[in-house]
Design a protein around this motif. Structure first.
Motif, PDB file in Angstrom:
ATOM      1  N   GLU A   1       0.831  -1.197   0.000  1.00 46.12           N
ATOM      2  CA  GLU A   1       0.000   0.000   0.000  1.00 46.12           C
ATOM      3  C   GLU A   1       0.872   1.255   0.000  1.00 46.12           C
TER       4      GLU A   1
ATOM      5  N   THR B   1      -7.050  10.053 -13.720  1.00 46.55           N
ATOM      6  CA  THR B   1      -7.184   9.654 -12.309  1.00 46.55           C
ATOM      7  C   THR B   1      -7.890  10.738 -11.507  1.00 46.55           C
TER       8      THR B   1
ATOM      9  N   ASN C   1     -11.571  10.354  -9.671  1.00 53.54           N
ATOM     10  CA  ASN C   1     -11.739  10.637  -8.242  1.00 53.54           C
ATOM     11  C   ASN C   1     -12.802  11.702  -7.987  1.00 53.54           C
TER      12      ASN C   1
ATOM     13  N   LYS D   1     -14.819   3.701  -7.827  1.00 56.80           N
ATOM     14  CA  LYS D   1     -13.706   4.530  -8.307  1.00 56.80           C
ATOM     15  C   LYS D   1     -12.419   3.723  -8.354  1.00 56.80           C
ATOM     16  N   GLN D   2     -12.178   2.930  -7.325  1.00 60.17           N
ATOM     17  CA  GLN D   2     -10.954   2.133  -7.293  1.00 60.17           C
ATOM     18  C   GLN D   2     -10.949   1.101  -8.408  1.00 60.17           C
TER      19      GLN D   2
ATOM     20  N   ASN E   1      -8.111   0.860 -11.348  1.00 57.41           N
ATOM     21  CA  ASN E   1      -7.369  -0.375 -11.609  1.00 57.41           C
ATOM     22  C   ASN E   1      -7.456  -0.799 -13.065  1.00 57.41           C
TER      23      ASN E   1
ATOM     24  N   SER F   1      -0.063  -0.105  -7.091  1.00 57.98           N
ATOM     25  CA  SER F   1      -1.402  -0.038  -6.489  1.00 57.98           C
ATOM     26  C   SER F   1      -2.415  -0.914  -7.220  1.00 57.98           C
ATOM     27  N   SER F   2      -2.246  -1.038  -8.542  1.00 59.32           N
ATOM     28  CA  SER F   2      -3.207  -1.831  -9.319  1.00 59.32           C
ATOM     29  C   SER F   2      -2.767  -3.279  -9.494  1.00 59.32           C
TER      30      SER F   2
END
Length: 568
Positions: free
Chosen positions: A56, A139, A143, A152-153, A157, A469-470
């Motif tokens: 993370e 991005t 958001n 959103k996540q 991704n 992150s993805s």
């Protein structure tokens, strides 16, 4: 050992970023024939692999580096962007706008037909057009959508999935279409057209030969014999005797110093030459020999021991903007000065140094000559861009701050919030400061190494965080998109590039020699422009690259946000 390494990376995510960065640059440099992934795609793939460890990272990390990157992009293209909008680059700037709109239409059409949401659509745009910078604005736009955090996540991704799948053809396909199919679409012999263009620009034997006419400069000492035509003439009259052309190539020679009766005397334009004088002449050696028949070359080390330099000069003088090298050669400030290289734009694109080549504000012209002569030329042209490692961080920091504050302003268009975002504001700040510095160079200096760091490392740091992150959801997203994503990327890359040369030819009436360079610039594809130059065996196509590149680099980046808003 493995468990310790994994836990250490999870507990210190900054180390994971540098792992992805180092591995990404290494992976991106691997050659597959003439093709390589490049640092951005290599870092994305490395980040995805590192991301499988479940690391993370705070999103603020990528925001900081992305804003540095966008500021550097704007700073680099600012002079060409403003010139393209305001002056004779208008047709090329409008061409770039048309191609960017065509790109946007193709991406939106593909996304609507395929049923892609904002995430896949933004990644499709970024990969098919190889415009990695658009990911950041996309991005920000996602958001800002009215959706749950989980939705959103999921969209975020999807971006690197679509980007990775469509990027390869976006790079290879663009170059192949322009360099191989482009001349066939235009129905021209590209190499012959470039030779013709070079002749019109003052060359006689191709671009390199023409450039060498300005490059092979030497200083020689000659003794003036009795009866030589220069006896009794002033220095300026003698230099005018040597002015002209030989085989179509400009002849420029200058008297730098004089030895008389064993003493080196002060040289002035009205100094009268006498028999027996030894004069130091700078110019192409073959011109000096042919223009001074009967003169005897002598070895005079002291006379030839003149402080000289080769220095880069940033063109800022408005009076010089748009003038050709041939025109400038007639001015007093050009006396004893020889241009050897001309670069333009954010990527330091080399422009052919030909007699009819025009200078633009913001260009970097390398000149050579004695210190006295180069100092005079620098004062008339702009300022000396001598090597330095100091960045004016006051303007960088405050510029990003003010630009970000302006970009944060939000307008509501029905249910859709319209905003440039803080990232878009940083881009505009870079454009403004880059242009302002080309006009008034006393502030805002960002040396080339700093620009490289902000451009390359700023973007790859951002991409590394995106990939990490993805990472956990990347492969599931790839399965969800399927092979059709690649073909939609092929569509979004190919259609604009097949139409661009024809639009340039029939609508904007571009010269065939620079048409494909304009197309490469409108797609911000330096690789494709280089392939076109290789096919043409000339750098002439690059003359059409810079203005479209500056405009498209800005628009295609902003399209990342626009695609999200249109699809959502």
């Amino acid at each position: 050992m493995v468990n310790w390494l994994v836990e250490t990376l999870r507990g210190n995510p900054e180390l994971a970023i540098f792992l992805a960065l180092g591995a990404g640059y290494w992976l991106g440099a691997i050659k597959f024939g003439s093709f390589s992934l490049g640092s951005v795609t290599g870092t994305l793939l490395a980040g995805i692999l590192v991301g499988q460890l479940g690391i993370e990272i705070s999103p603020q990390v990528k925001s900081v580096f992305f804003m540095l990157f966008l500021f550097a992009v704007g700073y680099g293209v600012g002079p060409q962007f403003v010139r393209g909008v305001a002056r004779d680059g208008v047709p090329q700037a409008l061409f770039a706008v048309v191609i960017c709109l065509l790109v946007l239409a193709c991406v939106v059409i593909a996304s609507v037909i395929a049923g892609y949401g904002p995430g896949f659509a933004a990644g499709l745009h970024a990969g098919s057009q190889t415009i990695s910078a658009s990911i950041g604005l996309a991005t920000d736009a996602i958001n800002g959508l009215d959706a749950s955090a989980a939705d959103k996540q999921a969209m975020l991704n999807q971006i690197p999935v679509a980007y990775a799948v469509t990027y390869i053809w976006g790079t290879v396909g663009t170059g192949w279409i322009l360099a191989t199919l482009g001349p066939k679409l235009l129905r021209v012999d590209l190499a012959a057209e470039c030779r013709r263009y070079e002749k019109e620009m003052g060359a006689v034997a191709g671009g390199e030969a023409a450039q060498s006419a300005w490059r092979r400069i030497e200083m020689r000492a000659y003794q003036i014999p009795e009866g030589q035509p220069t006896v009794g003439k002033t220095v300026s009259e003698t230099e005018r005797l040597a002015t002209g052309e030989q085989d179509g190539v400009p002849v420029r020679m200058f008297i730098e110093r004089i030895r008389r009766n064993g003493q080196i005397i002060e040289l002035k334009p009205d100094t009268v030459l006498a028999a027996g004088d030894v004069i130091a002449i700078s110019g192409r050696r073959e011109f000096v020999v042919s223009r001074l028949p009967g003169s005897h070359e002598v070895e005079d080390r002291e006379l030839l021991d003149v402080p000289a330099e080769a220095v880069d000069v940033v063109i800022t003088n408005k009076a010089v903007d748009g003038r050709t090298l041939r025109q400038l050669a007639t001015h007093e400030m050009a006396r004893g000065v020889y241009p050897t290289r001309l670069t333009r734009g954010a990527i330091g694109l080399q422009i052919p140094v030909l007699p009819e080549t025009k200078l633009n504000r913001g260009d970097i012209l390398r000149i050579s000559g004695t210190l006295a002569n180069t100092d005079r030329a620098i004062a008339a042209l702009g300022y000396a861009d001598r090597p330095t490692d100091v960045t004016d961080m006051v303007w960088v920091g405050l510029g990003i701050l003010v630009g970000g504050l302006i970009g944060a302003i939000e307008f509501q268009l029905g249910p859709v919030p319209i905003t440039l975002s803080t990232s878009g504001g940083a881009l505009l700040a870079g454009l403004f400061i880059g242009w302002l510095r080309s006009v008034s160079p006393a502030f805002g200096r960002v040396p080339t190494p700093s620009q490289w760091f902000m451009n390359s490392v700023g973007l790859t740091m951002f991409i590394a965080v995106v990939g990490i992150s993805s990472g956990p959801t990347f492969f599931s997203g790839l399965r969800e998109a399927g092979i059709t994503l690649f073909f939609w990327g092929l569509f979004a890359t190919t259609v604009p590039m097949l139409l661009a040369p024809l639009i340039g030819k029939y609508v904007f009436k571009f010269d065939p020699a620079i048409n494909l360079g304009c197309c490469g610039g409108a797609r911000t594809s330096t690789a494709s422009a280089g392939m076109v130059a290789d096919a043409a065996q000339s750098n002439v196509p690059m003359l059409g690259y810079t203005v479209p590149y500056a405009v498209s680099n800005t628009l295609l980046t902003i399209w990342g946000m626009v695609v999200v808003l249109l699809i959502s």
